[in-house]
Design an enzyme around this catalytic site. Structure first.
Site, mmCIF file in Angstrom:
data_model
loop_
_atom_site.group_PDB
_atom_site.id
_atom_site.type_symbol
_atom_site.label_atom_id
_atom_site.label_comp_id
_atom_site.label_asym_id
_atom_site.label_seq_id
_atom_site.Cartn_x
_atom_site.Cartn_y
_atom_site.Cartn_z
ATOM 1 C CB SER A 255 -0.913 -0.033 1.227
ATOM 2 O OG SER A 255 -1.555 1.200 1.384
ATOM 3 C CG HIS A 258 -1.305 1.591 -4.924
ATOM 4 N ND1 HIS A 258 -2.385 0.740 -4.923
ATOM 5 C CD2 HIS A 258 -1.574 2.509 -5.888
ATOM 6 C CE1 HIS A 258 -3.250 1.117 -5.850
ATOM 7 N NE2 HIS A 258 -2.786 2.189 -6.440
ATOM 8 C CB CYS A 387 2.353 1.848 -19.022
ATOM 9 S SG CYS A 387 3.303 3.223 -18.394
ATOM 10 C CB CYS A 390 3.801 2.106 -15.284
ATOM 11 S SG CYS A 390 2.934 3.508 -15.977
HETATM 12 P P1 FAD Z 1 -5.583 2.812 -8.636
HETATM 13 O O1 FAD Z 1 -4.403 3.618 -8.183
HETATM 14 O O2 FAD Z 1 -5.436 1.980 -9.868
HETATM 15 O O3 FAD Z 1 -6.035 1.889 -7.425
HETATM 16 C C1 FAD Z 1 -6.897 0.753 -7.603
HETATM 17 C C2 FAD Z 1 -7.624 0.506 -6.275
HETATM 18 O O4 FAD Z 1 -6.675 0.168 -5.266
HETATM 19 C C3 FAD Z 1 -8.335 1.752 -5.723
HETATM 20 O O5 FAD Z 1 -9.630 1.818 -6.226
HETATM 21 C C4 FAD Z 1 -8.301 1.522 -4.236
HETATM 22 O O6 FAD Z 1 -9.355 0.674 -3.841
HETATM 23 C C5 FAD Z 1 -7.027 0.767 -4.015
HETATM 24 N N1 FAD Z 1 -5.912 1.633 -3.601
HETATM 25 C C6 FAD Z 1 -5.447 2.737 -4.223
HETATM 26 N N2 FAD Z 1 -4.362 3.210 -3.603
HETATM 27 C C7 FAD Z 1 -4.140 2.387 -2.557
HETATM 28 C C8 FAD Z 1 -3.168 2.351 -1.527
HETATM 29 N N3 FAD Z 1 -2.170 3.249 -1.487
HETATM 30 N N4 FAD Z 1 -3.261 1.386 -0.604
HETATM 31 C C9 FAD Z 1 -4.250 0.468 -0.650
HETATM 32 N N5 FAD Z 1 -5.187 0.432 -1.601
HETATM 33 C C10 FAD Z 1 -5.137 1.382 -2.545
HETATM 34 N N6 FAD Z 1 0.302 5.622 -13.598
HETATM 35 C C11 FAD Z 1 1.014 6.730 -13.919
HETATM 36 O O7 FAD Z 1 0.437 7.721 -14.373
HETATM 37 N N7 FAD Z 1 2.377 6.780 -13.739
HETATM 38 C C12 FAD Z 1 3.072 5.720 -13.246
HETATM 39 O O8 FAD Z 1 4.304 5.767 -13.132
HETATM 40 C C13 FAD Z 1 2.339 4.526 -12.910
HETATM 41 N N8 FAD Z 1 2.982 3.441 -12.429
HETATM 42 C C14 FAD Z 1 2.267 2.317 -12.160
HETATM 43 C C15 FAD Z 1 2.943 1.192 -11.684
HETATM 44 C C16 FAD Z 1 2.239 0.040 -11.433
HETATM 45 C C17 FAD Z 1 2.987 -1.160 -10.908
HETATM 46 C C18 FAD Z 1 0.830 -0.030 -11.669
HETATM 47 C C19 FAD Z 1 0.067 -1.297 -11.443
HETATM 48 C C20 FAD Z 1 0.167 1.090 -12.121
HETATM 49 C C21 FAD Z 1 0.864 2.267 -12.368
HETATM 50 N N9 FAD Z 1 0.211 3.415 -12.819
HETATM 51 C C22 FAD Z 1 0.932 4.528 -13.114
HETATM 52 C C23 FAD Z 1 -1.255 3.477 -12.860
HETATM 53 C C24 FAD Z 1 -1.808 4.059 -11.527
HETATM 54 O O9 FAD Z 1 -1.201 3.433 -10.410
HETATM 55 C C25 FAD Z 1 -3.315 3.862 -11.393
HETATM 56 O O10 FAD Z 1 -3.619 2.504 -11.528
HETATM 57 C C26 FAD Z 1 -4.125 4.656 -12.390
HETATM 58 O O11 FAD Z 1 -3.787 6.020 -12.302
HETATM 59 C C27 FAD Z 1 -5.644 4.508 -12.131
HETATM 60 O O12 FAD Z 1 -5.922 4.970 -10.830
HETATM 61 P P2 FAD Z 1 -7.243 4.680 -10.047
HETATM 62 O O13 FAD Z 1 -7.709 5.963 -9.460
HETATM 63 O O14 FAD Z 1 -8.190 3.931 -10.913
HETATM 64 O O15 FAD Z 1 -6.847 3.760 -8.802
#
Ligand code: FAD
Length: 458
Positions: A255, A258, A387, A390
């Site tokens: 977390s 993330h 990506c 990422c």
């Molecule tokens: P997401 O961030 O995708 O989260 C999905 C779900 O996880 C959320 O709905 C929530 O329920 C839960 N969640 C969110 N944050 C947390 C937390 N901190 N702890 C616990 N639970 C949580 N995007 C970029 O623009 N630049 C990057 O460099 C980049 N790197 C990435 C690296 C990886 C390994 C991955 C898997 C994704 C990356 N992304 C990056 C994409 C980005 O992380 C998000 O997935 C994207 O922006 C969509 O965000 P979202 O609001 O849908 O929620």
């Protein structure tokens, strides 16, 4: 007497947010200097393009069905090129090819007890092939590839907003959190999968089976996250459940990673109206400010890495024989000086994290094995990230946390007195992951100030 136990919440008296922020103000300049001005720490060698996602079939597009993939492509064509997710996520600058066998270094000699670096020499840019040993928390980079990886300049490929989102990204994050279900069977572990990519069939089936079960677990966690009673610097709330310490630590590391990625994409965000890269306060509020536990986990990771870096410091001195840039004594000395500036400062807050409490109960050793296998699975999941940029940072950071855990749990280990070798990729990943957390903390402080200012105005 003043340690953050892995049990503790970051707000415990000894290690408050402000203690960690003070430490960060002290460490950050040296850390930036190390990661931004040395060849050794500003480049990374990683197999980015030759590994397929081992857990589900990514050939039909990350969201798992053809219609979705086609739709994504159609949409992309409508978007001006510089704003396309693909364009934003691509790697920039020349990528050196993997050097041939002839120029690779010899495998380092396994050091004697108490020494990391006896006989270990590393070039500034060229490295021997990776091989993991059974105490690693990473996966071997060469597991399925004939070509062993590419060199990437981390400075030319900053971690920032890329537009990568939707089902593909969500699938990866969901799978990362599913690894937290220690009691359930999850993905087959690396050892069970073997190196043959034909083993993907059963893995994909398992994934579906786990999806259902873990979907429910995920919802549970979400509910807790939204609990308004959660204090600002709260733990994940998971301890209310009957849950072991190790599992909580695993969750917090994921977390926190993330949260750090979210912080960077919000801080270095592309304003699609002006075309400017700038902080996006709304993004911060939606992803972090509303979820204090996520911020708490990020700080937790900072404490964990600070401890690992401090613990590693004595193994990296000239007396211990670790050589950063073989063949160039001046550059070696300069790099070492910058490394030791970081490790010394990281050690300036004594006992910031007490790892000795983990893997101690009856189940200790088997839990550790499980923990390590799950961590390796997460590092393999990074090959499912659709990506390039990422994936680069995802791989680097999982390797960085893996190295920190190796330092915390495998050094000074009475069962295995021999100090494990740390390779260049591990060191680079460790210090750059620390630098990511450091810049996330400083961005969060600035976001907080922006948010307060907005509140005061409103
Ligand atoms: P997401 O961030 O995708 O989260 C999905 C779900 O996880 C959320 O709905 C929530 O329920 C839960 N969640 C969110 N944050 C947390 C937390 N901190 N702890 C616990 N639970 C949580 N995007 C970029 O623009 N630049 C990057 O460099 C980049 N790197 C990435 C690296 C990886 C390994 C991955 C898997 C994704 C990356 N992304 C990056 C994409 C980005 O992380 C998000 O997935 C994207 O922006 C969509 O965000 P979202 O609001 O849908 O929620």
């Amino acid at each position: 007497a003043c340690a953050i136990s892995p049990k503790a919440i970051v707000s415990d008296a000894c290690a408050s947010y402000s203690t960690l922020e003070r430490l960060n103000r002290n460490v950050k300049p040296a850390l930036d200097e190390l990661t931004q001005t040395t060849d050794f720490f500003s480049h990374y060698r990683v197999n980015l393009f030759h590994k397929k996602c081992p857990f589900w079939n990514d050939e039909n597009g990350m969201c798992g069905n053809i219609a979705c993939a086609v739709e994504t492509l159609d949409n992309e064509e409508d978007i001006p090129p510089v704003w396309r997710a693909k364009e934003l996520g691509k790697l920039e600058g020349p990528r050196a090819q993997h050097p041939g066998k002839a120029v690779q270094k010899q495998e380092p000699v396994r050091p004697l007890k108490g020494k990391l670096g006896e006989g270990v020499g590393e070039s500034c840019v060229v490295e021997y092939d990776d091989e993991c040993d059974d105490r690693d928390y990473c996966v071997p980079e060469d597991e399925s590839a004939t070509s062993k990886g590419d060199y990437v300049s981390l400075l030319r490929n900053p971690e920032r907003f890329t537009g990568y989102a939707g089902d593909g990204a969500k699938q990866v994050w969901d799978a990362v959190y599913r690894e937290n279900c220690f009691q359930r069977s999850s993905f087959p572990h690396y050892a069970a999968l073997g190196k043959d990519t034909s083993a993907r069939g059963p893995a994909a089936m398992d994934f579906k089976a786990v999806l259902d079960a873990a979907g429910r677990q995920h919802v549970l966690e979400q509910t807790r996250e939204h609990n308004p009673l959660t204090p600002f610097v709260a733990n994940t709330g998971l301890e209310a459940e009957d849950e072991c310490l190790e599992k909580r630590v695993f969750y917090r590391v994921m977390s926190g990673m993330h949260a750090s990625i979210s912080t960077h994409l919000c801080w270095d965000f592309l304003n699609q109206t002006t075309g400017q890269w700038q902080p996006n306060l709304g993004c911060y509020k939606a992803r972090l400010h509303q979820f204090p536990d996520r911020i708490s986990n990020l700080y937790f990771n900072y404490a964990l890495l600070s401890r690992a870096i401090a613990k590693l410091g004595p193994y990296l001195t000239a007396e211990q024989g670790y050589t950063f840039c073989t063949g160039d004594p001046a550059q070696d000395a300069e790099t070492r000086e910058k490394v030791l500036a970081v490790t010394t400062k990281a050690a300036s807050v004594p006992q910031i994290f007490d790892e000795s409490l983990m893997f101690k109960n009856g189940e200790g050793p088997s839990l550790k094995e499980d923990f390590r296998n799950r961590f390796r699975n997460v590092s393999r999941l990074m090959d499912c990230v659709g990506c390039d940029k990422c994936r680069l940072w995802g791989k680097l950071q999982t390797a960085g946390y893996g190295t920190a855990l190796k330092v915390l749990f495998e050094f000074d280990n009475n069962d295995h007195p021999e100090v494990p070798i740390l390779k260049r990729t591990e060191l680079v990943a460790l210090f750059n992951t620390y630098a990511r957390l450091s810049s996330s903390m400083s961005a969060i402080q600035k976001f907080r100030a922006m948010e307060e200012e907005e509140e005061n105005k409103g």
